[in-house]
Design a protein around this motif. Structure first.
Motif, PDB file in Angstrom:
ATOM      1  N   UNK A   1       0.873  -1.176   0.000  1.00  0.00           N
ATOM      2  CA  UNK A   1       0.000   0.000   0.000  1.00  0.00           C
ATOM      3  C   UNK A   1       0.908   1.223   0.000  1.00  0.00           C
ATOM      4  N   UNK A   2       0.785   2.064  -1.000  1.00  0.00           N
ATOM      5  CA  UNK A   2       1.674   3.209  -1.155  1.00  0.00           C
ATOM      6  C   UNK A   2       0.833   4.460  -1.368  1.00  0.00           C
ATOM      7  N   UNK A   3       1.433   5.495  -1.919  1.00  0.00           N
ATOM      8  CA  UNK A   3       0.714   6.731  -2.219  1.00  0.00           C
ATOM      9  C   UNK A   3       1.468   7.447  -3.329  1.00  0.00           C
ATOM     10  N   UNK A   4       0.797   8.368  -3.983  1.00  0.00           N
ATOM     11  CA  UNK A   4       1.391   9.132  -5.068  1.00  0.00           C
ATOM     12  C   UNK A   4       1.863  10.469  -4.496  1.00  0.00           C
ATOM     13  N   UNK A   5       3.164  10.706  -4.519  1.00  0.00           N
ATOM     14  CA  UNK A   5       3.687  11.959  -3.986  1.00  0.00           C
ATOM     15  C   UNK A   5       3.268  13.125  -4.873  1.00  0.00           C
ATOM     16  N   UNK A   6       3.063  14.277  -4.236  1.00  0.00           N
ATOM     17  CA  UNK A   6       2.722  15.499  -4.970  1.00  0.00           C
ATOM     18  C   UNK A   6       3.563  16.636  -4.408  1.00  0.00           C
ATOM     19  N   UNK A   7       3.745  17.660  -5.224  1.00  0.00           N
ATOM     20  CA  UNK A   7       4.467  18.839  -4.771  1.00  0.00           C
ATOM     21  C   UNK A   7       5.882  18.517  -4.348  1.00  0.00           C
ATOM     22  N   UNK A   8       6.240  18.972  -3.158  1.00  0.00           N
ATOM     23  CA  UNK A   8       7.598  18.782  -2.649  1.00  0.00           C
ATOM     24  C   UNK A   8       7.716  17.616  -1.678  1.00  0.00           C
ATOM     25  N   UNK A   9       6.714  16.747  -1.674  1.00  0.00           N
ATOM     26  CA  UNK A   9       6.844  15.517  -0.892  1.00  0.00           C
ATOM     27  C   UNK A   9       8.002  14.684  -1.446  1.00  0.00           C
TER      28      UNK A   9
ATOM     29  N   UNK B   1      -7.536   6.259  -2.285  1.00  0.00           N
ATOM     30  CA  UNK B   1      -8.556   7.116  -2.886  1.00  0.00           C
ATOM     31  C   UNK B   1      -9.273   7.791  -1.722  1.00  0.00           C
ATOM     32  N   UNK B   2      -9.165   9.100  -1.635  1.00  0.00           N
ATOM     33  CA  UNK B   2      -9.741   9.836  -0.508  1.00  0.00           C
ATOM     34  C   UNK B   2     -11.262   9.888  -0.624  1.00  0.00           C
ATOM     35  N   UNK B   3     -11.934   9.460   0.445  1.00  0.00           N
ATOM     36  CA  UNK B   3     -13.393   9.481   0.471  1.00  0.00           C
ATOM     37  C   UNK B   3     -13.886  10.766   1.141  1.00  0.00           C
ATOM     38  N   UNK B   4     -15.171  10.998   1.059  1.00  0.00           N
ATOM     39  CA  UNK B   4     -15.748  12.252   1.558  1.00  0.00           C
ATOM     40  C   UNK B   4     -15.524  12.447   3.051  1.00  0.00           C
ATOM     41  N   UNK B   5     -15.443  11.348   3.804  1.00  0.00           N
ATOM     42  CA  UNK B   5     -15.258  11.452   5.254  1.00  0.00           C
ATOM     43  C   UNK B   5     -13.793  11.429   5.667  1.00  0.00           C
ATOM     44  N   UNK B   6     -12.880  11.554   4.700  1.00  0.00           N
ATOM     45  CA  UNK B   6     -11.423  11.538   4.915  1.00  0.00           C
ATOM     46  C   UNK B   6     -10.847  10.147   5.154  1.00  0.00           C
ATOM     47  N   UNK B   7     -11.679   9.108   5.118  1.00  0.00           N
ATOM     48  CA  UNK B   7     -11.150   7.753   5.159  1.00  0.00           C
ATOM     49  C   UNK B   7     -10.601   7.424   3.775  1.00  0.00           C
ATOM     50  N   UNK B   8      -9.892   6.291   3.682  1.00  0.00           N
ATOM     51  CA  UNK B   8      -9.259   5.927   2.424  1.00  0.00           C
ATOM     52  C   UNK B   8      -9.817   4.631   1.857  1.00  0.00           C
TER      53      UNK B   8
ATOM     54  N   UNK C   1      -0.264   2.027 -13.548  1.00  0.00           N
ATOM     55  CA  UNK C   1       0.631   2.853 -14.336  1.00  0.00           C
ATOM     56  C   UNK C   1       0.254   4.325 -14.247  1.00  0.00           C
ATOM     57  N   UNK C   2       1.231   5.188 -14.540  1.00  0.00           N
ATOM     58  CA  UNK C   2       1.025   6.630 -14.400  1.00  0.00           C
ATOM     59  C   UNK C   2      -0.115   7.140 -15.273  1.00  0.00           C
ATOM     60  N   UNK C   3      -0.340   6.476 -16.409  1.00  0.00           N
ATOM     61  CA  UNK C   3      -1.410   6.927 -17.307  1.00  0.00           C
ATOM     62  C   UNK C   3      -2.793   6.696 -16.718  1.00  0.00           C
ATOM     63  N   UNK C   4      -2.859   5.926 -15.634  1.00  0.00           N
ATOM     64  CA  UNK C   4      -4.141   5.666 -14.972  1.00  0.00           C
ATOM     65  C   UNK C   4      -4.283   6.449 -13.670  1.00  0.00           C
ATOM     66  N   UNK C   5      -3.519   7.528 -13.529  1.00  0.00           N
ATOM     67  CA  UNK C   5      -3.655   8.427 -12.383  1.00  0.00           C
ATOM     68  C   UNK C   5      -4.327   9.711 -12.851  1.00  0.00           C
ATOM     69  N   UNK C   6      -5.253  10.203 -12.043  1.00  0.00           N
ATOM     70  CA  UNK C   6      -5.941  11.437 -12.392  1.00  0.00           C
ATOM     71  C   UNK C   6      -6.049  12.367 -11.209  1.00  0.00           C
ATOM     72  N   UNK C   7      -6.306  13.655 -11.469  1.00  0.00           N
ATOM     73  CA  UNK C   7      -6.397  14.631 -10.386  1.00  0.00           C
ATOM     74  C   UNK C   7      -7.604  14.380  -9.494  1.00  0.00           C
ATOM     75  N   UNK C   8      -7.422  14.645  -8.224  1.00  0.00           N
ATOM     76  CA  UNK C   8      -8.490  14.493  -7.239  1.00  0.00           C
ATOM     77  C   UNK C   8      -8.455  15.705  -6.318  1.00  0.00           C
ATOM     78  N   UNK C   9      -9.239  15.669  -5.268  1.00  0.00           N
ATOM     79  CA  UNK C   9      -9.286  16.777  -4.328  1.00  0.00           C
ATOM     80  C   UNK C   9      -7.962  16.998  -3.625  1.00  0.00           C
TER      81      UNK C   9
ATOM     82  N   UNK D   1      -5.390  18.528  -4.459  1.00  0.00           N
ATOM     83  CA  UNK D   1      -4.194  18.463  -5.289  1.00  0.00           C
ATOM     84  C   UNK D   1      -3.601  17.081  -5.415  1.00  0.00           C
ATOM     85  N   UNK D   2      -4.345  16.055  -4.991  1.00  0.00           N
ATOM     86  CA  UNK D   2      -3.838  14.686  -5.011  1.00  0.00           C
ATOM     87  C   UNK D   2      -4.017  14.051  -6.386  1.00  0.00           C
ATOM     88  N   UNK D   3      -3.289  12.954  -6.604  1.00  0.00           N
ATOM     89  CA  UNK D   3      -3.481  12.107  -7.774  1.00  0.00           C
ATOM     90  C   UNK D   3      -3.983  10.753  -7.303  1.00  0.00           C
ATOM     91  N   UNK D   4      -5.006  10.252  -7.989  1.00  0.00           N
ATOM     92  CA  UNK D   4      -5.608   8.984  -7.574  1.00  0.00           C
ATOM     93  C   UNK D   4      -5.726   8.028  -8.750  1.00  0.00           C
TER      94      UNK D   4
END
Length: 202
Positions: free
Chosen positions: A47-55, A76-83, A90-98, A100-103
């Motif tokens: 279980x990992x995450x997609x870094x954004x910005x200066x992370x 994938x961030x849900x409305x209640x902040x749970x995941x 692959x990177x081509x299957x990542x899209x912008x989310x709330x 500034x995240x990529x999901x």
């Protein structure tokens, strides 16, 4: 302002001073170092995450794990902040989310999917000498760690950080969980086994 909030503000200000070249250089070193961790070398599911910005960058590591045949779950961030979680395809299957995240755009597997992970890479702003992690304060990963504990699951918990983000002390609350290792460009630091059971500091 709480001690945690003050430390977050300080660390985020330091990250804001990093140049794109700093970020690229750190990402390359971290990817190689993390890929060499025995825990990741043996893992079937991470279980990992997609870094954004200066992370500290995870993109190269995600690609390397997938190329090795590791099943990589991304949050994938849900409305209640749970995941929720979905498989990295692959990177081509990542899209912008709330925020500034990529999901990932794949099938949602549910919050319990993280229980399959052999290793969980946690985002963070700092780790101290006891292995206590400072997150961004949203609480999403507190829920993940509580879910793992409730299920009796003990994946390796690993944080990737910039060198100056290993600090003397992270303010701790009763719900906080220590991690097993932190990887920085300077090297990997491990914390004592059984850290989840060591006494908390109030």
């Amino acid at each position: 302002m709480s001690r945690k909030a003050a430390l977050r503000r300080e660390l985020l200000a330091a990250r804001a001073l990093l140049t794109p070249e700093d970020v690229r250089r750190t990402a390359a070193v971290l990817s190689a170092a993390a890929a060499d961790l025995p825990e990741l070398a043996a893992a079937e599911t991470v279980a990992a995450y997609v870094s954004v910005g200066r992370e500290p960058g995870t993109h190269a590591l995600l690609d390397a794990l997938r190329a090795r045949g590791v099943r990589v779950l991304l949050p994938v961030l849900m409305a209640d902040n749970d995941l929720d979680w979905a498989v990295f395809e692959g990177a081509e299957h990542l899209g912008p989310a709330g925020r500034g995240l990529l999901e990932p755009d794949g099938v949602r597997l549910g919050p319990q999917a993280v229980l399959d992970a052999d290793v969980v890479l946690l985002p963070g702003l700092a780790v101290d000498g006891r292995g206590m992690r400072l997150g961004r304060g949203g609480g999403s990963y507190d829920r993940v760690l509580a879910r793992l504990a409730a299920a009796g699951a003990h994946p390796a918990l690993v944080v990737l950080l910039h060198d100056d983000e290993v600090v003397a002390r992270v303010p701790e609350e009763p719900h906080d969980h220590p991690v097993d290792a932190v990887v920085t460009p300077a090297g990997t630091r491990r914390f004592p086994p059984g850290g989840r059971d060591r006494p908390r500091v109030s």
